[in-house]
Design a protein around this motif. Structure first.
Motif, PDB file in Angstrom:
ATOM      1  N   LEU A  70      -2.406  -0.175 -12.292  1.00 46.85           N
ATOM      2  CA  LEU A  70      -1.774   1.109 -11.738  1.00 46.85           C
ATOM      3  C   LEU A  70      -2.079   2.095 -13.247  1.00 46.85           C
ATOM      4  O   LEU A  70      -1.129   2.029 -14.245  1.00 46.85           O
ATOM      5  CB  LEU A  70      -0.317   1.199 -11.281  1.00 46.85           C
ATOM      6  N   LYS A  71      -2.820   3.140 -12.891  1.00 43.99           N
ATOM      7  CA  LYS A  71      -3.213   4.024 -14.271  1.00 43.99           C
ATOM      8  C   LYS A  71      -3.249   3.351 -15.361  1.00 43.99           C
ATOM      9  O   LYS A  71      -2.423   4.034 -16.496  1.00 43.99           O
ATOM     10  CB  LYS A  71      -1.736   4.945 -14.128  1.00 43.99           C
ATOM     11  N   GLY A  72      -4.154   2.463 -15.440  1.00 42.55           N
ATOM     12  CA  GLY A  72      -4.503   1.712 -16.662  1.00 42.55           C
ATOM     13  C   GLY A  72      -3.494   0.655 -17.309  1.00 42.55           C
ATOM     14  O   GLY A  72      -3.697   0.034 -18.228  1.00 42.55           O
ATOM     15  N   GLU A  73      -2.111   0.367 -16.517  1.00 41.29           N
ATOM     16  CA  GLU A  73      -1.347  -0.558 -16.929  1.00 41.29           C
ATOM     17  C   GLU A  73      -1.251  -1.845 -15.716  1.00 41.29           C
ATOM     18  O   GLU A  73      -1.389  -1.530 -14.881  1.00 41.29           O
ATOM     19  CB  GLU A  73       0.071   0.350 -16.743  1.00 41.29           C
ATOM     20  N   SER A  74      -0.802  -2.952 -16.418  1.00 36.40           N
ATOM     21  CA  SER A  74      -0.807  -3.984 -15.682  1.00 36.40           C
ATOM     22  C   SER A  74       0.561  -4.215 -15.006  1.00 36.40           C
ATOM     23  O   SER A  74       1.436  -4.272 -15.777  1.00 36.40           O
ATOM     24  CB  SER A  74      -1.100  -5.148 -16.421  1.00 36.40           C
ATOM     25  N   TYR A  75       0.585  -4.554 -13.722  1.00 42.68           N
ATOM     26  CA  TYR A  75       1.899  -4.708 -12.967  1.00 42.68           C
ATOM     27  C   TYR A  75       1.801  -6.091 -12.173  1.00 42.68           C
ATOM     28  O   TYR A  75       0.540  -6.474 -11.899  1.00 42.68           O
ATOM     29  CB  TYR A  75       2.064  -3.734 -12.075  1.00 42.68           C
ATOM     30  N   GLU A  76       2.760  -6.909 -11.835  1.00 42.07           N
ATOM     31  CA  GLU A  76       2.954  -7.784 -10.751  1.00 42.07           C
ATOM     32  C   GLU A  76       4.067  -7.254 -10.050  1.00 42.07           C
ATOM     33  O   GLU A  76       5.041  -6.795 -10.393  1.00 42.07           O
ATOM     34  CB  GLU A  76       3.154  -8.970 -11.391  1.00 42.07           C
ATOM     35  N   ALA A  77       4.084  -7.619  -8.596  1.00 42.66           N
ATOM     36  CA  ALA A  77       5.176  -7.054  -7.516  1.00 42.66           C
ATOM     37  C   ALA A  77       5.385  -8.169  -7.028  1.00 42.66           C
ATOM     38  O   ALA A  77       4.452  -8.919  -6.533  1.00 42.66           O
ATOM     39  CB  ALA A  77       4.840  -5.738  -6.963  1.00 42.66           C
ATOM     40  N   ASP A 127       0.011 -16.271  -2.685  1.00 44.59           N
ATOM     41  CA  ASP A 127       1.278 -16.745  -1.778  1.00 44.59           C
ATOM     42  C   ASP A 127       1.807 -18.104  -2.368  1.00 44.59           C
ATOM     43  O   ASP A 127       1.395 -18.991  -2.683  1.00 44.59           O
ATOM     44  CB  ASP A 127       0.115 -17.402  -0.500  1.00 44.59           C
ATOM     45  N   LYS A 128       3.092 -17.603  -2.626  1.00 42.49           N
ATOM     46  CA  LYS A 128       4.134 -18.295  -3.394  1.00 42.49           C
ATOM     47  C   LYS A 128       5.091 -19.300  -2.292  1.00 42.49           C
ATOM     48  O   LYS A 128       5.937 -19.572  -2.484  1.00 42.49           O
ATOM     49  CB  LYS A 128       4.973 -17.686  -4.228  1.00 42.49           C
ATOM     50  N   LEU A 129       4.660 -19.270  -0.790  1.00 42.85           N
ATOM     51  CA  LEU A 129       5.389 -19.641   0.458  1.00 42.85           C
ATOM     52  C   LEU A 129       6.390 -19.084   0.759  1.00 42.85           C
ATOM     53  O   LEU A 129       6.735 -18.565   1.567  1.00 42.85           O
ATOM     54  CB  LEU A 129       5.466 -21.089   0.007  1.00 42.85           C
ATOM     55  N   THR A 130       7.629 -18.684  -0.273  1.00 47.09           N
ATOM     56  CA  THR A 130       8.750 -18.208   0.180  1.00 47.09           C
ATOM     57  C   THR A 130       8.439 -16.592   0.079  1.00 47.09           C
ATOM     58  O   THR A 130       9.557 -15.739   0.246  1.00 47.09           O
ATOM     59  CB  THR A 130       9.905 -18.465  -0.670  1.00 47.09           C
ATOM     60  N   HIS A 131       7.493 -16.335  -0.979  1.00 48.13           N
ATOM     61  CA  HIS A 131       7.246 -14.691  -1.305  1.00 48.13           C
ATOM     62  C   HIS A 131       5.874 -14.625  -1.610  1.00 48.13           C
ATOM     63  O   HIS A 131       5.057 -15.641  -1.806  1.00 48.13           O
ATOM     64  CB  HIS A 131       7.997 -14.312  -2.410  1.00 48.13           C
ATOM     65  N   TYR A 132       5.318 -13.286  -1.551  1.00 45.58           N
ATOM     66  CA  TYR A 132       3.860 -13.012  -2.131  1.00 45.58           C
ATOM     67  C   TYR A 132       3.966 -12.287  -3.442  1.00 45.58           C
ATOM     68  O   TYR A 132       4.821 -11.382  -3.643  1.00 45.58           O
ATOM     69  CB  TYR A 132       3.190 -12.240  -1.065  1.00 45.58           C
ATOM     70  N   LEU A 133       2.966 -12.759  -4.429  1.00 47.18           N
ATOM     71  CA  LEU A 133       3.105 -12.023  -5.680  1.00 47.18           C
ATOM     72  C   LEU A 133       1.890 -11.452  -5.717  1.00 47.18           C
ATOM     73  O   LEU A 133       0.594 -11.959  -5.503  1.00 47.18           O
ATOM     74  CB  LEU A 133       3.019 -13.267  -6.507  1.00 47.18           C
ATOM     75  N   VAL A 134       1.721 -10.049  -6.192  1.00 46.73           N
ATOM     76  CA  VAL A 134       0.478  -9.284  -5.943  1.00 46.73           C
ATOM     77  C   VAL A 134       0.189  -8.900  -7.680  1.00 46.73           C
ATOM     78  O   VAL A 134       1.176  -8.227  -8.061  1.00 46.73           O
ATOM     79  CB  VAL A 134       0.587  -8.154  -4.993  1.00 46.73           C
ATOM     80  N   ALA A 135      -0.921  -9.013  -8.314  1.00 49.25           N
ATOM     81  CA  ALA A 135      -1.199  -8.553  -9.519  1.00 49.25           C
ATOM     82  C   ALA A 135      -1.956  -7.301  -9.397  1.00 49.25           C
ATOM     83  O   ALA A 135      -2.854  -7.357  -8.507  1.00 49.25           O
ATOM     84  CB  ALA A 135      -1.815  -9.431 -10.395  1.00 49.25           C
ATOM     85  N   PHE A 136      -1.875  -6.088  -9.992  1.00 53.25           N
ATOM     86  CA  PHE A 136      -2.702  -5.119 -10.053  1.00 53.25           C
ATOM     87  C   PHE A 136      -2.737  -4.150 -11.365  1.00 53.25           C
ATOM     88  O   PHE A 136      -1.917  -4.521 -11.898  1.00 53.25           O
ATOM     89  CB  PHE A 136      -2.136  -4.397  -8.756  1.00 53.25           C
ATOM     90  N   LYS A 189       0.851  -1.227  -0.129  1.00 50.59           N
ATOM     91  CA  LYS A 189      -0.084   0.118   0.133  1.00 50.59           C
ATOM     92  C   LYS A 189       0.788   1.232   0.051  1.00 50.59           C
ATOM     93  O   LYS A 189       0.668   2.232  -0.600  1.00 50.59           O
ATOM     94  CB  LYS A 189      -0.837   0.075   1.128  1.00 50.59           C
ATOM     95  N   TYR A 190       2.051   1.151   0.613  1.00 57.41           N
ATOM     96  CA  TYR A 190       2.932   2.340   0.724  1.00 57.41           C
ATOM     97  C   TYR A 190       3.655   2.588  -0.526  1.00 57.41           C
ATOM     98  O   TYR A 190       3.629   3.692  -1.162  1.00 57.41           O
ATOM     99  CB  TYR A 190       3.994   2.187   1.690  1.00 57.41           C
ATOM    100  N   LYS A 191       3.994   1.490  -1.177  1.00 52.39           N
ATOM    101  CA  LYS A 191       4.651   1.544  -2.750  1.00 52.39           C
ATOM    102  C   LYS A 191       3.543   1.902  -3.831  1.00 52.39           C
ATOM    103  O   LYS A 191       4.028   2.687  -4.599  1.00 52.39           O
ATOM    104  CB  LYS A 191       5.277   0.357  -2.880  1.00 52.39           C
ATOM    105  N   TYR A 192       2.500   1.375  -3.670  1.00 57.28           N
ATOM    106  CA  TYR A 192       1.597   1.460  -4.849  1.00 57.28           C
ATOM    107  C   TYR A 192       0.487   2.158  -4.083  1.00 57.28           C
ATOM    108  O   TYR A 192      -0.847   1.301  -4.101  1.00 57.28           O
ATOM    109  CB  TYR A 192       1.254   0.350  -5.426  1.00 57.28           C
ATOM    110  N   ARG A 193       0.268   3.200  -3.668  1.00 62.06           N
ATOM    111  CA  ARG A 193      -0.917   3.813  -3.041  1.00 62.06           C
ATOM    112  C   ARG A 193      -2.306   3.970  -4.099  1.00 62.06           C
ATOM    113  O   ARG A 193      -3.294   3.830  -3.415  1.00 62.06           O
ATOM    114  CB  ARG A 193      -0.696   5.328  -2.623  1.00 62.06           C
ATOM    115  N   ASN A 194      -2.100   4.124  -5.231  1.00 60.83           N
ATOM    116  CA  ASN A 194      -3.261   4.085  -6.053  1.00 60.83           C
ATOM    117  C   ASN A 194      -3.514   2.968  -6.953  1.00 60.83           C
ATOM    118  O   ASN A 194      -4.564   2.945  -7.990  1.00 60.83           O
ATOM    119  CB  ASN A 194      -3.193   5.419  -7.027  1.00 60.83           C
ATOM    120  N   ALA A 195      -2.944   1.655  -6.398  1.00 59.66           N
ATOM    121  CA  ALA A 195      -3.297   0.545  -7.168  1.00 59.66           C
ATOM    122  C   ALA A 195      -4.768  -0.005  -7.137  1.00 59.66           C
ATOM    123  O   ALA A 195      -5.464   0.287  -6.058  1.00 59.66           O
ATOM    124  CB  ALA A 195      -2.515  -0.828  -6.573  1.00 59.66           C
TER     125      ALA A 195
END
Length: 149
Positions: A60-67, A49-58, A36-42
């Motif tokens: 932002l300004k009409g563009e597709s991201y994964e973080a 949940d990838k067990l060793t990390h988390y993947l979030v698709a979203f 939420k801090y990094k991508y406030r307007n997502a």
């Protein structure tokens, strides 16, 4: 016999229910807060949940991201869908000089790292069975080349 069947059914339900419960792990507050801090307007946020990390698709300004975020909330990298026309000239030249110059480019992504460095990921194919996942540096140098499905 009825008692045995009943006990087997109860046991099976308990196992199935327990497995379903174990697969759904709550996303830690550190991770969601960092996102939420990094991508406030997502918008259209979906967590995996990838067990060793988390993947979030979203979006932002009409563009597709994964973080990608570590379990402690540390941001690892983001991947943004871009068009081939958005590739830097150096990356386009690097592809043209590579052995994959005549391959079809299916997807193009910009990889964004915490140190403000970008790399470019290209999914290319020669045929339905011959596909590669390529990563280029901003300079156009091919960094990674792996087989993909």
């Amino acid at each position: 016999m009825k008692r045995l069947v009943f006990m087997v059914m109860v046991f099976a339900i308990a196992i199935i229910g327990g497995e379903a419960q174990a697969q759904l792990r709550k996303i830690p507050a550190e991770v969601t807060d960092a996102f939420k801090y990094k991508y406030r307007n997502a918008e259209s946020v979906e967590w995996k949940d990838k067990l060793t990390h988390y993947l979030v698709a979203f979006q932002l300004k009409g563009e597709s991201y994964e973080a990608t975020f570590k379990n402690d909330g540390t941001w690892v990298l983001s991947q943004k869908v871009i068009g081939r026309d958005d590739l830097p000239k150096s990356v386009e030249e690097g592809l043209e000089k590579s052995k994959y110059a005549d391959w079809e480019v299916e997807d193009v992504y910009q990889l964004i790292y915490p140190d403000d460095r970008s790399e470019y990921r290209l999914l290319v194919k020669k045929s339905d069975l011959n596909k590669r996942d390529l990563v280029f540096a901003e300079s156009g140098r091919l960094l990674k080349d792996k087989l993909t499905l």
